[in-house]
Design an enzyme around this catalytic site. Structure first.
Site, PDB file in Angstrom:
ATOM      1  N   CYS A 166      46.575  36.177  49.503  1.00  0.00           N
ATOM      2  CA  CYS A 166      46.383  37.627  49.408  1.00  0.00           C
ATOM      3  C   CYS A 166      47.151  38.209  48.228  1.00  0.00           C
ATOM      4  O   CYS A 166      46.734  39.209  47.647  1.00  0.00           O
ATOM      5  CB  CYS A 166      46.794  38.309  50.708  1.00  0.00           C
ATOM      6  SG  CYS A 166      48.486  37.974  51.225  1.00  0.00           S
ATOM      7  N   HIS A 190      51.789  40.568  54.161  1.00  0.00           N
ATOM      8  CA  HIS A 190      50.412  40.551  53.653  1.00  0.00           C
ATOM      9  C   HIS A 190      50.270  41.570  52.531  1.00  0.00           C
ATOM     10  O   HIS A 190      50.891  42.630  52.555  1.00  0.00           O
ATOM     11  CB  HIS A 190      49.453  40.889  54.806  1.00  0.00           C
ATOM     12  CG  HIS A 190      48.014  40.850  54.435  1.00  0.00           C
ATOM     13  ND1 HIS A 190      47.403  39.726  53.938  1.00  0.00           N
ATOM     14  CD2 HIS A 190      47.057  41.817  54.494  1.00  0.00           C
ATOM     15  CE1 HIS A 190      46.128  39.992  53.715  1.00  0.00           C
ATOM     16  NE2 HIS A 190      45.890  41.261  54.038  1.00  0.00           N
TER      17      HIS A 190
END
Length: 428
Positions: free
Chosen positions: A76, A379
């Site tokens: 990510c 994330h």
């Protein structure tokens, strides 16, 4: 069977042929129902396949042409940076317009479209795979694009990013831009990419900022220059030097480092201006940073101040959210207020009088956000503006969002684009 049934019906029918007429009517109804059902199923299939690509905008349905990026295993950090760069139009368009370079490798020449990580092929090109990835985005594809081939090249030329552990998005961005810059300087496959830059009329010589050699599109877009002033507090000797930069890393001032959200009213709100002022204000260096004064011939206490000598076309601002304590690298979770439009950088310039009225104003193009508590976990997602609309990029998922959601984000990296024409009077 059916033929016998038809023959019997015809033989035993009335003079007016009523039975045959009833049969034909029933057959027509059956055919109509079958056609309608087939049409309904086809429409249902089309709608389901496009369901993720249709959004309501101002009451009408519009097609979403954004394409997500598959997560290849904690990638990510890479996806958020790629989606941000893909929405910086001048930078992205340069790569998309480059001619394709065919990578060849012995027996598989002309047949293999991507590399696997197990292959020992040294003939790799970061520029080419970056170009392919950018071309795959905003094409209206219904499925997310897998940046497998680009990630292979990243593993090959950036050893720090091998493996599947979470990485720092800012560190990745710096490595990516540096390696793109180096490869563009050297050229490959007999084509000098620096020549292409010189032929691009939109990137004039005055916009170029050389970092580690000749100018490329990387330095032409992101390159700025800092003036670093150091003054000896004993004899007053002043030392000046110019440092090129591709981004500015800003501290979140210590008085704002308590965890807070945008909606908390207690205490002052930290703004991007506070972070910029902290970066450029006069600072006395501590005992571990004593300045070697050439006049005093020894290390002395001194002050330091940064000025911006030249602003870039795209101003990349990195907020230092991760810092080391005795044993851990902690995250500063403070909300920092930032403007969507009209970030005014004139007061940080060395010679503001030489700049035009619009040349110091910047509008936000993209924001990278880190969700979670630590640099090795959590994330990354990105918000970016495309043709006047804001999108949220979360790996494979792309959703339309609004400005109110964007400004509430706890930004980690901000990309501001130099304003080209008057579009408002809002300033930071």
């Amino acid at each position: 069977d059916e033929n016998t049934f038809v023959r019997n019906v015809c033989v035993n029918d009335t003079k007016l042929g009523l039975v045959q007429k009833v049969r034909e009517h029933l057959q027509n109804l059956e055919n109509s129902a079958f056609t309608s059902d087939r049409h309904r199923k086809r429409k249902l299939l089309e709608n389901s396949s496009m369901n993720s690509k249709l959004l309501k905008v101002n009451g009408s349905t519009t097609a979403l042409c954004a394409t997500g990026l598959r997560n290849l295993g904690n990638t990510c950090f890479m996806n958020a940076i790629l989606q941000s760069l893909s929405n910086i139009q001048q930078f992205c368009c340069y790569f998309k317009e480059l001619p394709a370079v065919e990578l060849r490798n012995g027996k598989t020449a002309g047949r293999r479209t991507y590399h696997t990580r197990s292959q020992g092929d040294n003939n790799v090109s970061l520029v080419e795979e970056f170009r392919k990835t950018l071309c795959a985005l905003w094409q209206g594809s219904q499925t997310a694009f897998s940046p497998e081939s680009l990630f292979y090249v990243v593993w090959k030329i950036m050893p720090n990013f091998r493996g599947y552990q979470q990485q720092d998005a800012h560190e990745f961005m710096r490595y990516l831009l540096d390696h793109l810059h180096l490869e563009l300087q050297g050229g490959f496959n007999g084509v000098s990419r620096s020549v292409i830059l010189q032929e691009n009329s939109s990137l004039t010589a005055s916009s170029k900022c050389c970092i580690n050699g000749a100018s490329t599109v990387v330095t032409a877009i992101f390159g700025g220059i800092l003036q670093n002033e150091v003054n000896c507090l004993i004899c007053g000797t002043e030392s000046r030097k110019f440092d090129p930069f591709l981004d500015l890393s800003l501290d979140i001032p210590s008085q704002f480092r308590n965890k807070r959200t945008k909606n908390q009213e207690n205490g002052p709100m930290c703004t991007l201006r506070d972070c910029l002022r902290s970066f450029t204000d006069l600072e006395e260096l501590d005992e571990t940073e004593l300045y070697m004064c050439h006049k005093c011939k020894k290390k002395q206490k001194s002050t330091k101040k940064f000025w911006i000598q030249k602003l870039p076309k795209v101003l990349c601002l990195h907020l230092k959210r991760f810092h080391w304590t005795a044993y851990l690298r902690n995250k500063v979770d403070t909300y920092v207020e930032f403007p969507l439009r009209g970030l005014d950088m004139k007061c940080y310039l060395l010679e503001p009088e030489n700049s035009g009225p619009e040349s110091c104003l910047y509008d936000l193009a993209a924001v990278v956000v880190h969700h979670g508590s630590g640099v090795g976990s959590g994330h990354y997602t990105a918000y970016a503006a495309h043709e006047g609309r804001w999108f949220h990029f979360n790996d494979s998922t792309v959703t339309l969002t609004d400005e109110e959601t964007v400004v509430k984000a706890k930004a980690y990296i901000l990309f501001y684009v130099e304003r080209q024409a008057k579009s408002g009077s809002d300033k930071l």
